[in-house]
Write a protein that holds these residues in place. Sequence first.
Motif, PDB file in Angstrom:
ATOM      1  N   UNK A  20      -4.325   1.808  -4.050  1.00 37.44           N
ATOM      2  CA  UNK A  20      -4.011   0.385  -4.170  1.00 37.44           C
ATOM      3  C   UNK A  20      -5.279  -0.454  -4.224  1.00 37.44           C
ATOM      4  N   UNK A  21      -6.386   0.046  -3.681  1.00 42.56           N
ATOM      5  CA  UNK A  21      -7.634  -0.712  -3.688  1.00 42.56           C
ATOM      6  C   UNK A  21      -8.271  -0.787  -5.072  1.00 42.56           C
ATOM      7  N   UNK A  22      -7.781   0.024  -6.008  1.00 42.97           N
ATOM      8  CA  UNK A  22      -8.298  -0.030  -7.378  1.00 42.97           C
ATOM      9  C   UNK A  22      -7.648  -1.133  -8.196  1.00 42.97           C
ATOM     10  N   UNK A  23      -6.603  -1.761  -7.666  1.00 44.01           N
ATOM     11  CA  UNK A  23      -6.000  -2.926  -8.319  1.00 44.01           C
ATOM     12  C   UNK A  23      -6.861  -4.147  -7.986  1.00 44.01           C
ATOM     13  N   UNK A  24      -7.255  -4.894  -8.997  1.00 40.02           N
ATOM     14  CA  UNK A  24      -8.203  -5.990  -8.796  1.00 40.02           C
ATOM     15  C   UNK A  24      -7.459  -7.292  -8.462  1.00 40.02           C
ATOM     16  N   UNK A  25      -6.875  -7.295  -7.261  1.00 38.57           N
ATOM     17  CA  UNK A  25      -6.073  -8.442  -6.829  1.00 38.57           C
ATOM     18  C   UNK A  25      -6.865  -9.743  -6.857  1.00 38.57           C
ATOM     19  N   UNK A  26      -8.145  -9.667  -6.549  1.00 37.54           N
ATOM     20  CA  UNK A  26      -8.951 -10.882  -6.448  1.00 37.54           C
ATOM     21  C   UNK A  26      -9.145 -11.577  -7.792  1.00 37.54           C
ATOM     22  N   UNK A  27      -8.808 -10.897  -8.906  1.00 38.36           N
ATOM     23  CA  UNK A  27      -8.915 -11.533 -10.217  1.00 38.36           C
ATOM     24  C   UNK A  27      -7.622 -12.248 -10.619  1.00 38.36           C
ATOM     25  N   UNK A  28      -6.571 -12.115  -9.811  1.00 40.92           N
ATOM     26  CA  UNK A  28      -5.327 -12.831 -10.085  1.00 40.92           C
ATOM     27  C   UNK A  28      -5.491 -14.298  -9.717  1.00 40.92           C
ATOM     28  N   UNK A  29      -4.627 -15.128 -10.288  1.00 37.12           N
ATOM     29  CA  UNK A  29      -4.592 -16.520  -9.848  1.00 37.12           C
ATOM     30  C   UNK A  29      -3.921 -16.595  -8.476  1.00 37.12           C
ATOM     31  N   UNK A  30      -4.185 -17.688  -7.765  1.00 37.15           N
ATOM     32  CA  UNK A  30      -3.576 -17.884  -6.450  1.00 37.15           C
ATOM     33  C   UNK A  30      -2.051 -17.813  -6.547  1.00 37.15           C
ATOM     34  N   UNK A  31      -1.492 -18.475  -7.586  1.00 39.00           N
ATOM     35  CA  UNK A  31      -0.038 -18.508  -7.749  1.00 39.00           C
ATOM     36  C   UNK A  31       0.533 -17.132  -8.072  1.00 39.00           C
ATOM     37  N   UNK A  32      -0.134 -16.405  -8.963  1.00 41.09           N
ATOM     38  CA  UNK A  32       0.349 -15.073  -9.334  1.00 41.09           C
ATOM     39  C   UNK A  32       0.377 -14.146  -8.125  1.00 41.09           C
ATOM     40  N   UNK A  33      -0.695 -14.157  -7.343  1.00 43.13           N
ATOM     41  CA  UNK A  33      -0.747 -13.292  -6.171  1.00 43.13           C
ATOM     42  C   UNK A  33       0.303 -13.700  -5.143  1.00 43.13           C
ATOM     43  N   UNK A  34       0.460 -15.015  -4.935  1.00 44.81           N
ATOM     44  CA  UNK A  34       1.414 -15.498  -3.933  1.00 44.81           C
ATOM     45  C   UNK A  34       2.848 -15.157  -4.309  1.00 44.81           C
TER      46      UNK A  34
END
Length: 438
Positions: free
Chosen positions: A227-241
């Motif tokens: 799961x750490x290979x998914x680049x969550x930090x590149x998502x927008x705030x809204x998409x991640x939320x």
Amino acid sequence: MECSKELAWQSNRLFEETNWRMLQDERLCDVTFLVGSGKEEKIMAHRFILASRSTVFFTMFCGSLPEINKTVDVPDIEPAIFRDLLRFIYTEDCSVNENNVMALLYCSKKYGLERLREACQKFLNTNISSDNVCTILQHANQFDEDELENRCLTFVTENAKTVLKSDGLSTISKEVLKKIIESDELYVDELFVYNACKKWAIAHCKSKSDTHEHSELEQRRELGDLIYSVRFATMSFQTFAENVAVENILTSEEKVFVFQNIAGIASKNTSSPFQVISKNRSYRTEIIEVQRFGPNYVKQWNYGGNPDVLNFKVSISCKIVGASLFAPYEEGILEGTISLQNDTSVLIAEKNVRIIYEVSKYYEIVLFDKPIDIEPEREYTIFALLRGASTLKGNDGKTKVVSGPLEVNFSNNVKSTNSTSPSQGQFHSFSFEIKKQL
């Protein structure tokens, strides 16, 4: 008479054909293979032919410790594949197809048959598709076929959406999936990567126990550190939320860390494994401008508070970057908003537009805050609500525009009460970002 008939087939056929005939008739065969997982099917052959064509068979029958038994167990190759293997050894006339290619590739490695290996690689390199690339990639990784593996990974990065949606994704190992999603050139949004990982995890949970629905916590256990290979930090705030934070794939601490990264806030937790995968992927893209009208524009397009609206569809997956609006043709300013939506949701909320008259400026591109994903054959609608100076307009517009690999079709929308349509009015052109053609 019998002898003359025998001599006829021996003298009138090619060398490899006579060899194959001897094998088919089981003439002078001196070794028997017990083939298949059950080792029940007997297939006979000639030691001399096998040893003359394969270094492995030569060592088996002629080495310092030769095989003296008349039977050899081959539990790891199925009978039909072993017969294909023998046909190649005897005649080099083996038909490689999608049903036997991976098994024959395995055989080529096992018995040191370089030309069979080349034939399999040639078939795979010219027949890779979104439906089979995951299976091929898994075998290439398993057999240490580095060149084929790299070819498959390149195909995956260039066709990421269709590959990550394919059934084959569920069959690959965690090691191979990690190689895919860690690629900097994977051409797909990060939310798509996250959803593909969940799909993979559910499939692997079901392969172990298909008695119930598998919870998000079970999916996380299956994914583990992947799961750490998914680049969550590149998502927008809204998409991640809206898509990740509401689920339990990540722990509460991990969600907080990602939120901080998206917001640009330094975390006190400097050892988080997320930190090494926060960079954006380097997509190979190009911008295509799709023009609705020719170069001859007409004056006097007025605005009285009614919207200009237009529907459009695209032929391939892409992103819309912006739209061009006609500019005033004399001193003045045009102001208003522009928005984009599909049949279910607003993709771009009203964006403020301000276009000032300039000599020889016929239109001005309005760039959206970020590129928006556009799916093929789905209808999208663009709205412009403008007031101010009269502008140029387009006539004789095209209902279909083709630019390179992209085709865009335009259609009327009943909400366009300021008369914009596929044939006239506003929206000089649209800018799309597509995957660059190699």
